[in-house]
Design a protein around this motif. Structure first.
Motif, PDB file in Angstrom:
ATOM      1  N   VAL A  46     -11.803  25.569 -15.896  1.00 33.66           N
ATOM      2  CA  VAL A  46     -12.594  24.369 -16.216  1.00 33.66           C
ATOM      3  C   VAL A  46     -12.892  24.280 -17.717  1.00 33.66           C
ATOM      4  CG1 VAL A  46     -14.808  23.204 -15.862  1.00 33.66           C
ATOM      5  CG2 VAL A  46     -13.558  24.140 -13.901  1.00 33.66           C
ATOM      6  N   PRO A  47     -13.389  25.375 -18.366  1.00 28.52           N
ATOM      7  CA  PRO A  47     -13.581  25.301 -19.825  1.00 28.52           C
ATOM      8  C   PRO A  47     -12.284  25.041 -20.595  1.00 28.52           C
ATOM      9  CG  PRO A  47     -14.777  27.172 -18.919  1.00 28.52           C
ATOM     10  CD  PRO A  47     -13.917  26.643 -17.819  1.00 28.52           C
ATOM     11  N   MET A  48     -11.166  25.640 -20.131  1.00 26.60           N
ATOM     12  CA  MET A  48      -9.883  25.421 -20.810  1.00 26.60           C
ATOM     13  C   MET A  48      -9.464  23.957 -20.694  1.00 26.60           C
ATOM     14  SD  MET A  48      -8.758  28.075 -22.368  1.00 26.60           S
ATOM     15  CE  MET A  48      -7.079  27.564 -22.630  1.00 26.60           C
ATOM     16  N   ALA A  49      -9.674  23.367 -19.518  1.00 15.56           N
ATOM     17  CA  ALA A  49      -9.336  21.946 -19.338  1.00 15.56           C
ATOM     18  C   ALA A  49     -10.213  21.065 -20.230  1.00 15.56           C
ATOM     19  CB  ALA A  49      -9.498  21.564 -17.867  1.00 15.56           C
ATOM     20  N   SER A  50     -11.491  21.417 -20.332  1.00 15.44           N
ATOM     21  CA  SER A  50     -12.404  20.662 -21.209  1.00 15.44           C
ATOM     22  C   SER A  50     -11.975  20.775 -22.667  1.00 15.44           C
ATOM     23  CB  SER A  50     -13.834  21.174 -21.048  1.00 15.44           C
ATOM     24  OG  SER A  50     -14.259  21.071 -19.712  1.00 15.44           O
ATOM     25  N   LEU A  51     -11.600  21.991 -23.070  1.00 12.07           N
ATOM     26  CA  LEU A  51     -11.152  22.223 -24.445  1.00 12.07           C
ATOM     27  C   LEU A  51      -9.891  21.428 -24.736  1.00 12.07           C
ATOM     28  CD1 LEU A  51     -12.139  24.120 -26.797  1.00 12.07           C
ATOM     29  CD2 LEU A  51     -10.293  25.657 -26.110  1.00 12.07           C
ATOM     30  N   LEU A  52      -8.961  21.420 -23.770  1.00  7.17           N
ATOM     31  CA  LEU A  52      -7.720  20.661 -23.942  1.00  7.17           C
ATOM     32  C   LEU A  52      -8.015  19.174 -24.085  1.00  7.17           C
ATOM     33  CD1 LEU A  52      -4.614  20.641 -23.961  1.00  7.17           C
ATOM     34  CD2 LEU A  52      -4.688  20.435 -21.463  1.00  7.17           C
ATOM     35  N   GLY A  53      -8.924  18.671 -23.261  1.00 12.63           N
ATOM     36  CA  GLY A  53      -9.283  17.256 -23.367  1.00 12.63           C
ATOM     37  C   GLY A  53      -9.918  16.913 -24.701  1.00 12.63           C
ATOM     38  N   LEU A  54     -10.813  17.770 -25.191  1.00 15.59           N
ATOM     39  CA  LEU A  54     -11.466  17.527 -26.485  1.00 15.59           C
ATOM     40  C   LEU A  54     -10.472  17.560 -27.642  1.00 15.59           C
ATOM     41  CD1 LEU A  54     -14.784  19.597 -26.247  1.00 15.59           C
ATOM     42  CD2 LEU A  54     -14.549  17.114 -26.297  1.00 15.59           C
ATOM     43  N   SER A  55      -9.405  18.347 -27.501  1.00 10.01           N
ATOM     44  CA  SER A  55      -8.441  18.479 -28.603  1.00 10.01           C
ATOM     45  C   SER A  55      -7.687  17.182 -28.876  1.00 10.01           C
ATOM     46  CB  SER A  55      -7.446  19.603 -28.299  1.00 10.01           C
ATOM     47  OG  SER A  55      -6.567  19.249 -27.252  1.00 10.01           O
ATOM     48  N   ALA A  98      -9.791  36.243   2.011  1.00  6.42           N
ATOM     49  CA  ALA A  98     -11.257  36.163   1.947  1.00  6.42           C
ATOM     50  C   ALA A  98     -11.812  36.976   0.784  1.00  6.42           C
ATOM     51  CB  ALA A  98     -11.848  36.661   3.267  1.00  6.42           C
ATOM     52  N   PHE A  99     -11.208  38.133   0.514  1.00  2.00           N
ATOM     53  CA  PHE A  99     -11.667  38.956  -0.611  1.00  2.00           C
ATOM     54  C   PHE A  99     -11.275  38.345  -1.957  1.00  2.00           C
ATOM     55  CE2 PHE A  99     -12.031  42.616   2.402  1.00  2.00           C
ATOM     56  CZ  PHE A  99     -13.342  42.944   2.103  1.00  2.00           C
ATOM     57  N   LEU A 100     -10.104  37.696  -2.007  1.00  2.00           N
ATOM     58  CA  LEU A 100      -9.616  37.138  -3.270  1.00  2.00           C
ATOM     59  C   LEU A 100     -10.237  35.785  -3.600  1.00  2.00           C
ATOM     60  CD1 LEU A 100      -5.811  38.012  -3.066  1.00  2.00           C
ATOM     61  CD2 LEU A 100      -7.491  38.983  -4.635  1.00  2.00           C
ATOM     62  N   LEU A 101     -10.761  35.112  -2.594  1.00  2.79           N
ATOM     63  CA  LEU A 101     -11.322  33.771  -2.812  1.00  2.79           C
ATOM     64  C   LEU A 101     -12.426  33.745  -3.869  1.00  2.79           C
ATOM     65  CD1 LEU A 101     -11.027  30.861  -1.892  1.00  2.79           C
ATOM     66  CD2 LEU A 101     -12.761  31.301  -0.130  1.00  2.79           C
ATOM     67  N   PRO A 102     -13.419  34.669  -3.845  1.00  2.32           N
ATOM     68  CA  PRO A 102     -14.436  34.662  -4.914  1.00  2.32           C
ATOM     69  C   PRO A 102     -13.839  34.843  -6.308  1.00  2.32           C
ATOM     70  CG  PRO A 102     -15.126  36.058  -3.088  1.00  2.32           C
ATOM     71  CD  PRO A 102     -13.708  35.699  -2.824  1.00  2.32           C
ATOM     72  N   LEU A 103     -12.783  35.673  -6.395  1.00  9.26           N
ATOM     73  CA  LEU A 103     -12.134  35.879  -7.688  1.00  9.26           C
ATOM     74  C   LEU A 103     -11.504  34.591  -8.191  1.00  9.26           C
ATOM     75  CD1 LEU A 103     -11.088  37.746  -9.971  1.00  9.26           C
ATOM     76  CD2 LEU A 103      -9.118  38.240  -8.505  1.00  9.26           C
ATOM     77  N   PHE A 104     -10.803  33.886  -7.297  1.00  7.77           N
ATOM     78  CA  PHE A 104     -10.166  32.631  -7.694  1.00  7.77           C
ATOM     79  C   PHE A 104     -11.201  31.569  -8.053  1.00  7.77           C
ATOM     80  CE2 PHE A 104      -6.412  34.161  -5.146  1.00  7.77           C
ATOM     81  CZ  PHE A 104      -5.556  34.273  -6.243  1.00  7.77           C
ATOM     82  N   LEU A 105     -12.298  31.530  -7.315  1.00 12.33           N
ATOM     83  CA  LEU A 105     -13.346  30.556  -7.615  1.00 12.33           C
ATOM     84  C   LEU A 105     -13.994  30.829  -8.969  1.00 12.33           C
ATOM     85  CD1 LEU A 105     -15.096  30.155  -4.133  1.00 12.33           C
ATOM     86  CD2 LEU A 105     -13.669  28.479  -5.337  1.00 12.33           C
ATOM     87  N   SER A 106     -14.280  32.124  -9.247  1.00  9.83           N
ATOM     88  CA  SER A 106     -14.867  32.477 -10.545  1.00  9.83           C
ATOM     89  C   SER A 106     -13.888  32.200 -11.673  1.00  9.83           C
ATOM     90  CB  SER A 106     -15.291  33.951 -10.553  1.00  9.83           C
ATOM     91  OG  SER A 106     -14.174  34.788 -10.358  1.00  9.83           O
TER      92      SER A 106
END
Length: 306
Positions: free
Chosen positions: A43-52, A28-36
């Motif tokens: 998500v940005p890394m996946a977007s960057l990979l797709g754009l490349s 429960a304590f680690l869940l916010p960390l994983f979500l952030s």
């Protein structure tokens, strides 16, 4: 069937129940960390990979899938190869000088009996200055004829000091030296903590046997703090690759493109020339190098523990 019989959950040992509850609490304590982490990094890394893998340009042109074309093109792009060479030069020499100066300063501070706290506080000051501000400070100091460094040299009798930031060779060394000035305190703090935690008995035995300072340093001190030195080295290499703020505030990649490094190259391609797909490929290639470096280091470290 006996009255008052208890089910499997009721028969579970109290220790197992507490352990399960503790695990649930940890999740429960680690869940916010994983979500952030997922939202802000993955998500940005996946977007960057797709754009490349596209020809995406920030000019409204139609997006087309290009496969590995951007990556193949990078290895024949003189600008990219120049930026890679500049990055290797600046990272290698800045990290080398940071490690050497940091270890030397930590050894000197550890032997201090007075004013140690004050010296530690003063030596950390460059590190707390934001890199962009540090670059602007040094850019002002290096203004030809009117900057503080030129005024100091003029007072010492040097009337024709060069314009370092306008010289292709000197500009790269200026960035290296500013990086050393700013980040050597990082090395000092970690090495000093490692030195303070060393056992006393091996050094006392070495002194009884007549070992000199250099023998102690080479055969005792450095081997004992090697794990910390290795960790700091990797940190500094990874952080050294993020030298963009200093380059941007000091030289903006100039003169010409003699101080343009990989991050500045990606910035220029993406936000100046609007080639977002090509800039994404450059960024992903740099990320792959960083990831390989970290995996190599921690893989070696885990094998050494076995």
């Amino acid at each position: 069937m006996k009255k008052g019989g208890r089910g499997p959950a009721a028969r579970r040992p109290k220790g197992a129940t507490l352990k399960s509850e503790r695990q649930n609490l940890e999740i429960a304590f680690l869940l916010p960390l994983f979500l952030s982490l997922l939202i802000l990094v993955l998500v940005p890394m996946a977007s960057l990979l797709g754009l490349s893998f596209t020809n995406y340009k920030m000019t409204g042109a139609q997006i087309r899938f290009t496969g590995l074309e951007n990556y193949i093109r990078l290895f024949s792009d003189k600008g990219f190869l120049n930026a890679a060479g500049n990055t290797l030069f600046m990272v290698f020499f800045s990290v080398l000088f940071q490690m050497a100066a940091g270890v030397a300063a930590a050894l000197a501070i550890q032997r201090m009996r007075r004013l140690r706290g004050l010296v530690q506080a003063l030596i950390v000051m460059p590190m707390v200055i934001p890199p962009v501000i540090a670059g602007l400070i040094w850019r002002i100091l290096l203004i030809p004829k009117y900057g503080g460094i030129h005024a100091l040299l003029y007072g010492l009798g040097v009337k024709d000091a060069p314009a370092w930031l306008a010289d292709p060779v000197a500009a790269r060394w200026v960035i290296v030296l500013v990086a050393v000035w700013e980040w050597t305190p990082f090395v000092v703090l970690f090495v000093l903590a490692a030195l303070d935690s060393l056992p006393v008995s091996p050094f006392e035995a070495a002194r009884i046997d007549g070992a000199s300072f250099w023998q102690e340093l080479w055969y005792l001190t450095l081997p004992l703090i090697k794990p910390i030195l290795s960790m700091v080295l990797v940190f500094r290499i990874v952080e050294g690759l993020k030298i963009f703020p200093l380059v941007f505030s000091l030289t903006q990649g100039g003169p010409g493109n003699n101080t343009e490094e990989l991050t500045y190259f990606a910035y220029s391609e993406g936000f100046v020339k609007f080639k977002a797909g090509y800039a994404s490929a450059s960024s992903m290639l740099m990320f792959a190098v960083l990831l390989a470096l970290i995996i190599f280091f921690y893989g070696r470290k885990s094998r050494a523990k076995r």
